[in-house]
Design a protein around this motif. Structure first.
Motif, mmCIF file in Angstrom:
data_model
loop_
_atom_site.group_PDB
_atom_site.id
_atom_site.type_symbol
_atom_site.label_atom_id
_atom_site.label_comp_id
_atom_site.label_asym_id
_atom_site.label_seq_id
_atom_site.Cartn_x
_atom_site.Cartn_y
_atom_site.Cartn_z
ATOM 1 N N GLN A 158 -42.517 1.861 -52.120
ATOM 2 C CA GLN A 158 -41.648 1.231 -53.101
ATOM 3 C C GLN A 158 -41.907 1.801 -54.483
ATOM 4 O OE1 GLN A 158 -40.209 -1.118 -50.968
ATOM 5 N NE2 GLN A 158 -38.523 -0.697 -52.356
ATOM 6 N N ALA A 159 -43.212 1.877 -54.828
ATOM 7 C CA ALA A 159 -43.592 2.377 -56.145
ATOM 8 C C ALA A 159 -43.130 3.813 -56.322
ATOM 9 C CB ALA A 159 -45.111 2.287 -56.313
ATOM 10 N N PHE A 160 -43.279 4.583 -55.238
ATOM 11 C CA PHE A 160 -42.909 6.003 -55.319
ATOM 12 C C PHE A 160 -41.411 6.133 -55.543
ATOM 13 C CE2 PHE A 160 -41.523 9.911 -53.184
ATOM 14 C CZ PHE A 160 -42.159 10.811 -54.019
ATOM 15 N N LEU A 161 -40.642 5.310 -54.796
ATOM 16 C CA LEU A 161 -39.180 5.369 -54.925
ATOM 17 C C LEU A 161 -38.750 4.947 -56.313
ATOM 18 C CD1 LEU A 161 -37.886 4.065 -51.495
ATOM 19 C CD2 LEU A 161 -37.706 6.376 -52.425
ATOM 20 N N ALA A 162 -39.549 4.045 -56.915
ATOM 21 C CA ALA A 162 -39.208 3.576 -58.261
ATOM 22 C C ALA A 162 -39.594 4.615 -59.305
ATOM 23 C CB ALA A 162 -39.916 2.260 -58.536
#
Ligand code: ADP
Length: 906
Positions: free
Chosen positions: A615-619
């Motif tokens: 999730q963090a990476f996609l954000a």
């Protein structure tokens, strides 16, 4: 035969059919043509011969030639021994046939059997039925035979070229003949004497040419010749098409002009002929009427009546005197006869025997046309007196008007003349005409063609292109002269009436040549570069595709043979690709993972953390794992069992679309097990060492303090040494235990908030004594920026102690060590700077590894275990921070760590 073989044959046949069709269709056409004509000849069925315009003049030998050609072409389709034999025989037969026919033509031999062979009785009377093949046809068969023979040796470049040229020549011959037949080349080239093959033969050879070119294509000979010259091929093809189109167009134009010209000439000829026959009929009837007027004169009838009653010289004299009165009015001689036809008397001069006389029919009385330096009409008219035939008048009148009529055709043309003929048994008796001052007898047929005059005498009328009595090509209008039994021919030499066409042609071929030249220049300057570029780019594309294919194959082999598992996924964790090793590693079948989420490979306990990281990476946050190597994680197989993998994750940026993540994983369960065993062992040993070591140190302490009484000086040294080494050993044991506890997660981290300034001050104060012992001084650079840390202060103090002790150890005598803090936004950086020798370049990359020391010799001046920095790094990272250093040779070293900070609490 195996299934595969059968499939191969079917595939070959399927891929084969276009070229097979290109050969067999024209071959079939040729065969059908030959059979049709031959059947027509044998059965005498004219409709078969005349079915197509121009079919008829094809002679039986030509028909046979086409049948043999068709069979030979079919046989050439495949190379089985039987077919080869058929082809050889057929080809040889064609060569022989052609040679024989050509010989007959060249030597102008016409054996009688040619006339009879195959020829049905009825057909013999038709034009052109004399059985001889034209020279071009004969040569074309020789060519066909020779070409069919050469199909034994494919592959030879020169031979392939030659065969193609010859096949092209055959095709051209057919085309030229077709054109020639259509536009009558004798009109274009004066005195053109090469016989033209009939339309059907021309069409037949075009078909043979096409079939041969098809065979050449099948044999792959084009490839042998044009392998590397596709652009030239395009050039030649374009030129050929251009030339063909312009040729066809000009031919069409020319033939249109010719048609118009012929139509005009024919119409005017037909009109002139019909005018003249009408005049002739009128003239004859008028002259017969004049002859009748003589016989109806009352005095003459009376005299002849008297003669019938009682002949006497006086009556004869009276009759002659009566006849003399007619001599002035066109009669040059009169003879009076008794009922039996015996002469009684005469007036004027009758002609004796004449060079030419032909009887005239349908005039009511016996009459004939004579020639004796002039035209004469002779008629014998009965004389009737009191209901009885009392005698006859034989009269001869000069027809002065006829020669004048013959001359007036000069208006129609320089070579125009008209000919008047009568039938004379099987010959024709023709009267003198414009260019022929003497009368003559002529046969009805010239060569193999019926002369127009003979057609007129046969009662037919029309316009034909035919040879005349001189053997000269003419266009002739012909018609019978009423019922008189005469025929009129009005003709102009082909040379003259085609003259305008010839002029056109003379212009035309120059234009055509100029056009072709211009086209060639245009094509080679404009089309060729394009073709070359096209070909080059095609070649390039092909080469590139091949290269790509090769590389892809190599890559595929590479990742298939790789022992490490490769997993390619989208940033959201959807698997796009796995190599066989990855499937093996995780216990999945081939392709089974494609499209599935990567969480299938992650143990339950770690999934949530992984989802959060994703999730963090996609954000858009920076990933902690991306770009790292040698990370060890727990992984899960399909059957749910877990194992350790060493793992690295890289980002693969493609030109279009989302980036892809590439994970390379290797099963390290065994290795990790060993490592774990080792550290457990060390930890255990260290623990076990601590108790005896404490006892040893306690004892040594007592000895050193002198509690056990005075110790002799030499022994004191030994005790000191033992103490120092025990201390070092204790340090090592503590560090090892710390390391093991931190790594195994056994060391609990407190979570509390404290202020940075006081913390740093405490660190400096606590470590000052050690620094002093190492002849260095610690100094806190003030002011410390206000900041609060959220961490475990004890662990962080451990880090500070390590960094400060290192700085002191590696400082020069009396060196200063600065502790400094900086805050930037949400982070705080603490640095410890010494002015020692710095860290050797080659050692820098390994500095945070366990047991790493720049100087590993036993004779080190400074103590240490090589574990301190590794512990620092682990602690700082566990606290969510980063650690690093800046060092230069001789310029000292700055170690720093960064941690998240918050402002002062409310
Ligand atoms: P040790 O217990 O041996 O000091 P550390 O992990 O703390 O173990 O340090 C490892 C090695 O890094 C040291 O042996 C030394 O070679 C080098 N090192 C650490 N700090 C410094 C420094 N401030 N100046 C020069 N070298 C240093």
């Amino acid at each position: 035969m195996g299934h595969d073989d059968a499939q191969g044959i079917v595939a070959k046949a399927l891929s084969d059919w276009p070229s097979r069709l290109a050969v067999s269709v024209p071959a079939l056409a040729v065969l059908a043509l030959g059979i049709t004509i031959l059947t027509g000849w044998v059965t005498g069925e004219r409709s078969l011969l005349l079915a197509v315009k121009g079919l008829f003049p094809m002679v039986p030998p030509t028909a046979i030639g086409f049948i043999v050609s068709g069979v030979t072409l079919f046989a050439a389709l495949d190379a089985t021994p039987r077919r080869q034999r058929v082809r050889h025989i057929g080809a040889t037969a064609l060569v022989l046939l052609g040679f024989a026919a050509a010989t007959l033509q060249v030597l102008d031999v016409h054996p009688a059997w040619l006339d009879r062979a195959f020829v049905h009785e009825e057909l013999r009377s038709l034009d052109a039925a004399r059985g001889r093949m034209s020279l071009p046809t004969a040569l074309a068969f020789v060519l066909t035979g020779l070409l069919a023979l050469t199909f034994d040796h494919p592959g030879d470049r020169l031979r392939a070229l030659l065969v193609q040229l010859l096949a092209g020549a055959l095709l051209a011959l057919g085309m030229v003949s077709l054109i020639g037949y259509d536009i009558a080349p004798e009109a274009l080239v004066p005195r053109y004497r090469l016989g033209w093959m009939p339309v059907a033969s021309a069409a037949g050879f075009i078909a043979i040419g096409v079939a041969l070119l098809g065979l050449i294509a099948r044999a792959g000979w084009y490839g042998a010749v044009y392998e590397r010259h596709e652009d030239e091929k395009i050039l030649i093809l374009t030129l050929g098409i251009l030339l063909l189109v312009s040729l066809a167009m000009s031919t069409a134009g020319l033939s249109l002009i010719q048609r118009n010209l012929e139509r005009t000439v024919r119409a005017s000829l037909a009109q002139a002929v019909s005018d003249r026959t009408a005049i002739l009929v009128n003239l004859m009837q008028y002259r017969i009427t004049r002859a009748s007027i003589v016989s109806t004169r009352p005095t003459l009838r009376e005299h002849l009546g008297r003669w019938a009653a009682a002949p006497s010289p006086q009556v004869a004299a009276d009759i002659a005197a009566e006849g003399d009165t007619f001599l002035g009015s066109g009669f040059n001689g009169l003879q009076f006869q008794d009922p039996e036809g015996l002469p009684i008397a005469a007036s004027g001069e009758l002609l004796g025997p004449v060079p030419l006389e032909t009887p005239l029919a349908s005039l009511g009385v016996p009459a004939s046309l004579l020639w004796n330096q002039a035209f004469y009409l002779r008629a014998r008219v009965p004389v009737v007196h009191q209901g009885k035939v009392v005698g006859h008048v034989l009269s001869e009148q000069v027809l002065e008007v006829l020669p004048r009529l013959q001359l007036d055709v000069a208006a129609l043309g320089r070579t125009a003349e008209w000919v008047l003929c009568g039938a004379e048994k099987i010959r024709m008796a023709c009267f003198p005409h414009r260019f022929q001052p003497t009368p003559r007898y002529a046969p009805m047929v010239e060569g193999s063609r019926v002369l127009p005059a003979a057609l007129a005498l046969g009662g037919r009328s029309g316009v034909v292109n035919a040879p005349d009595y001189r053997g000269e090509e003419v266009i002739a209008g012909y018609a019978p002269v009423g019922e008189l039994g005469l025929g009129v021919v009005l003709k102009i030499d082909a040379q003259e009436y085609y003259a305008p066409l010839r002029e056109q042609f003379a212009q035309w071929w120059k234009w055509l040549l100029a056009l072709a030249l211009a086209a060639a220049l245009l094509v080679s300057s404009q089309v060729r570069p394009v073709a070359q570029r096209l070909m080059a780019s095609e070649r390039l594309a092909r080469d590139q595709a091949e290269e790509l294919g090769r590389r892809e194959k190599m890559l595929r082999e590479l990742y298939s043979s790789l022992g490490d598992g490769i997993v390619v996924m989208k940033p959201d964790g959807t698997i796009e690709f796995t190599n066989p090793a990855a499937e093996r590693l995780f216990g999945f079948g081939p392709g089974e993972l494609i499209g599935k989420p990567v969480s299938l490979m992650i143990p339950e306990a770690l999934r949530e953390a992984n989802a959060r990281a994703t999730q963090a990476f996609l954000a858009g946050e920076k990933s902690k794992v991306l770009g790292q190597r040698g990370l060890v994680f727990a992984a899960q197989r399909k059957d749910g069992s877990t194992f350790d993998i060493e793992f690295s994750l890289a980002e693969m940026r493609q030109e279009a679309g989302l980036p892809r993540l590439v994970a390379v994983a290797r099963d390290v369960s065994e290795r990790e097990g060993l490592v774990r065993l080792k550290s457990e062992f060390i930890a255990k040993v260290s623990h076990e060492l601590r108790t005896p070591l404490t006892a040893i140190m306690g004892s040594l302490e007592l000895l050193r303090e002198g509690d056990m009484g005075e110790i002799p000086e030499p022994a004191k040294g030994f005790i000191d040494m033992a103490w120092r080494n025990s201390e070092r050993l204790a340090m090592l044991v503590n560090d090892v235990i710390d390391t093991e506890r931190i790594e195994s997660g056994a060391l609990a981290f407190r979570d509390m908030e404290f202020e940075l300034g006081p913390f740093l001050l405490e660190a400096v104060e606590l470590n000052q004594p050690y620094a002093v012992r190492e002849h260095a001084t610690l100094r806190l650079v003030e002011p410390v920026p206000p900041a609060w840390l959220r961490a475990d202060p004890d662990r962080l103090m451990q880090v500070m102690a390590n960094l400060l002790s290192n700085a002191a150890k590696f400082s020069h005598e009396g060196g200063a060590i600065e502790v400094e803090a900086e805050r930037s936004g949400e982070r705080v950086r603490v640095s410890v700077t010494d002015h020692g020798d710095g860290i050797p370049e080659e050692f820098r990359p390994r500095i945070f590894e366990k047991f790493a020391q720049a100087d590993s010799s036993d004779t080190r001046e400074v103590g240490g275990t090589g574990l301190g920095l590794a512990i620092c790094k682990t602690i700082v990272e566990r606290l969510g921070g980063e650690i690093g250093f800046v060092s230069s040779r001789g310029g000292g070293t700055t170690f720093w760590f960064e941690l998240p900070a918050s402002g002062p609490p409310p």
